[in-house]
Design an enzyme around this catalytic site. Structure first.
Site, short mmCIF file in Angstrom:
data_model
loop_
_atom_site.label_atom_id
_atom_site.label_comp_id
_atom_site.label_asym_id
_atom_site.label_seq_id
_atom_site.Cartn_x
_atom_site.Cartn_y
_atom_site.Cartn_z
N MET A 1 -1.14 -10.43 -4.48
CA MET A 1 -0.99 -9.78 -3.18
C MET A 1 -1.91 -10.43 -2.14
SD MET A 1 -0.39 -5.74 -3.86
CE MET A 1 1.22 -5.16 -4.39
N GLY A 2 -1.49 -10.35 -0.90
CA GLY A 2 -2.23 -10.94 0.21
C GLY A 2 -1.25 -11.36 1.28
N ARG A 3 -0.77 -10.36 2.04
CA ARG A 3 0.29 -10.61 3.02
C ARG A 3 -0.17 -11.55 4.13
NH1 ARG A 3 4.81 -8.31 4.79
NH2 ARG A 3 4.67 -6.63 3.28
N THR B 1 -8.44 -2.22 1.71
CA THR B 1 -7.33 -3.07 1.32
C THR B 1 -7.80 -4.06 0.28
OG1 THR B 1 -5.78 -4.82 2.02
CG2 THR B 1 -7.78 -4.58 3.33
N ASP C 1 -6.46 -6.77 -0.05
CA ASP C 1 -6.26 -8.09 0.57
C ASP C 1 -7.54 -8.62 1.22
OD1 ASP C 1 -3.66 -7.70 -0.16
OD2 ASP C 1 -2.86 -7.48 1.87
N TYR D 1 0.56 -4.64 -8.17
CA TYR D 1 0.75 -3.24 -8.49
C TYR D 1 -0.15 -2.83 -9.66
CZ TYR D 1 4.80 -3.56 -5.42
OH TYR D 1 5.61 -3.76 -4.32
N GLU D 2 -0.44 -3.80 -10.57
CA GLU D 2 -1.34 -3.50 -11.69
C GLU D 2 -2.78 -3.34 -11.23
OE1 GLU D 2 1.60 -6.72 -13.20
OE2 GLU D 2 0.56 -6.19 -11.35
#
Length: 428
Positions: A180-182, A134, A136, A300-301
C-alpha cells in the site's frame, strides 16, 4: 461537563494500527477531567445524512484495554462531506444536535481536509483537531516524524516478506509484492529496505508519466542481473501508487476502475502485481528465460494488525495531547509529537496552494537514506554498461548481442542519481 458541551471522536479513511489507542487515551484524558465523550460510528457516513443514532458513549471502563487491539472500536468509513455544501450543513447540524462542541478526527490527508472544511463551516460552533493516521506515512509532518500505524505495518510487512524470501529461494521463483502507498512509497521502501528485498520500486523514482514498459524493463533487468549472480529467485516490492502515473493507454484497467468517495481510483481493482507478472514473463520469454513469478498484494494484512509497542505508546501521546489541546481551548490544528513535545500544526499551513488539498509527503529520492536503500538493490546500473565483462555476461544470459542488450536496457540508467551514501560521491 453537561451534554451540550460534548467531545466527540470519529475515524475516517482506512484502518491503521493504533486507532484504538488514540480513542482510549483521548477518552480517558477527557473523562478524568469530567467531560462527556461520545464516539461517532463509521466516520462521517451517518452524520452527513443527518443521522445521529450511530453513536457510542465512551467511558474509561469501555476503552481502558482497547489499545492492545487493531481495527477501530468506532468503525471507519471513507465518506466525504466536502463534496457538497449541503452535506457539510448536515454534518455540522448533526454534531450540534448531539451537543458536540469539540471534535477529534483520526485519519489521513482526506480526513484532515474534511476536518478543516468542517471547522470552517461550523463558524466557531465546533472546534476540531486532527490526529494523523495512515500506514502510508504520507501526511505533511516533519521528515523525522512518522504517522502512527506506519511502524506496525512495516513490522508485519517485513515478516511477510522475510517468509516470501525463504519461499522464493526454496522454490527458485520470484515474488512481485505490491504494498500500500497511494501517493507515496514510504511503506514499500520501508519494508523492502528493512527486509533486504531484491529490488523496491516506488513512484517517486520515476518522472511521470511512468510508462509500463519502463517498469517492466526495470524488473526484467533485475531478474537478468540476479541470474548473473547464479540466483533464480528474488522478491520485488512495488508501491501501489506507481499505477496512478501509468497512462490508461498502457493499462486499460486504469480507465475503467471505480473511484472512492474522495475521487481516488480503487487501486486494488487494477491488480498491478498480476499485470506486471504477465508482462515481465512475456519479456523474459523473448529472452528465452524461464522464470516462475508469483504476484501478491499486502496491505489488508497490515492495516488492522495489533499495534507494536512503539505505536501503542506513540498513539497514547497523540490521543492524550489531542484531548488536552481541545479542552484547553485549542482547535484548527493537526496534532504532532516532536522531540517528545506536543506541536500543533495549524490547519491553514497544511494546504498545498496549487491543489487546494492537504500536502502529501513523498519519499525524498535525493536523500542518503534512499541512496543506501537503492545501493542494496539488485538492478541495472551505469556500471553494468561500462564494464565490458559484466555487459557481455548480461547479454549472454539474455540471449542477445551486447549491442541489443545496451539498446534495450541502457536507458534505465540515464537519470541515475549521484549516490549520496558513497563517501567519495559526497566529497565531489
Amino acid at each position: 461537563m453537561e451534554q451540550h458541551h460534548r467531545l466527540a471522536i470519529l475515524v475516517g479513511g482506512g484502518p491503521a494500527p493504533g486507532i484504538n489507542s488514540v480513542i482510549a487515551a483521548a477518552t480517558i484524558r477527557a473523562r478524568l477531567e469530567g467531560h462527556d465523550v461520545v464516539g461517532i460510528r463509521d466516520g462521517f457516513e451517518w452524520l452527513m445524512q443527518g443521522d445521529v443514532e450511530h453513536i457510542t458513549p465512551l467511558t474509561i471502563d469501555a476503552v481502558s484495554r482497547i489499545h492492545f487491539r487493531g481495527g477501530s472500536y468506532l468503525g471507519i468509513a471513507r465518506a466525504n462531506p466536502t463534496t457538497d455544501p449541503r452535506l457539510l450543513d448536515l454534518t455540522v447540524n448533526s454534531l450540534l444536535r448531539l451537543g458536540v462542541t469539540q471534535l477529534i478526527t483520526i485519519g489521513g490527508d482526506d480526513t484532515a481536509f474534511s476536518a478543516m472544511r468542517l471547522e470552517n463551516h461550523a463558524r466557531g460552533a465546533i472546534r476540531v483537531v486532527h490526529v494523523p493516521k495512515t500506514i502510508d506515512n504520507d501526511l505533511d509532518l516533519p521528515a523525522h516524524i512518522d504517522t502512527f500505524g506506519y511502524q506496525t505495518a512495516r513490522h508485519y510487512g517485513v515478516d511477510i516478506v522475510k517468509n516470501l524470501m525463504v519461499d522464493a529461494k526454496t522454490t527458485s521463483r520470484w515474488y512481485f509484492v505490491v504494498a500500500m502507498g497511494r501517493k507515496a512509497g514510504h511503506l514499500a521502501l520501508g519494508i523492502g529496505k528493512a527486509a533486504g528485498a531484491t529490488i523496491t520500486l516506488i513512484g517517486e523514482e520515476f518522472t511521470p508519466p511512468i510508462r509500463l514498459k519502463t517498469v517492466v524493463d526495470t524488473l526484467t533487468g533485475a531478474i537478468i542481473k540476479r541470474l548473473s549472480y547464479g540466483r533464480r529467485d528474488g522478491v520485488a516490492i512495488l508501491a501501489e501508487g506507481i499505477v496512478l502515473d501509468i497512462p490508461p493507454d498502457d493499462i486499460a484497467a486504469i480507465g475503467t476502475a471505480e473511484r472512492d468517495a474522495h475521487g481516488h481510483i480503487r487501486i486494488d481493482e487494477v491488480n498491478l502485481s498480476e499485470i506486471l507478472k504477465a508482462e515481465v514473463t512475456r519479456r523474459l520469454r523473448e529472452h528465452q528465460i524461464k522464470t516462475t513469478i508469483s504476484a501478491k498484494n499486502i496491505g489488508y494484512e497490515l492495516r488492522c494488525a495489533d499495534p507494536i509497542p512503539f505505536d501503542m505508546e506513540y498513539t497514547r501521546d497523540l490521543g492524550y495531547s489531542a484531548a488536552g489541546f481541545l479542552l484547553a481551548g485549542g482547535g484548527s490544528a493537526m496534532i504532532s509529537m516532536q522531540g517528545g513535545r506536543l506541536v500543533p500544526i495549524p490547519f491553514d499551513t497544511m494546504i498545498d496552494p496549487e491543489t487546494g488539498r492537504t500536502r502529501v509527503r513523498s519519499v525524498d529520492v535525493d536523500s542518503t537514506r534512499y541512496a543506501i536503500a537503492k545501493r542494496y538493490m539488485i538492478r541495472l546500473r551505469k556500471e553494468d554498461f561500462e564494464d565490458q565483462h559484466d555487459l557481455a555476461t548480461l547479454a549472454t544470459i539474455a540471449h542477445c548481442s551486447v549491442e541489443e542488450f545496451r539498446e534495450r536496457y541502457a536507458y534505465l540508467t540515464a537519470d541515475e542519481r549521484l549516490v549520496a551514501a558513497d563517501p567519495a560521491a559526497v566529497r565531489k
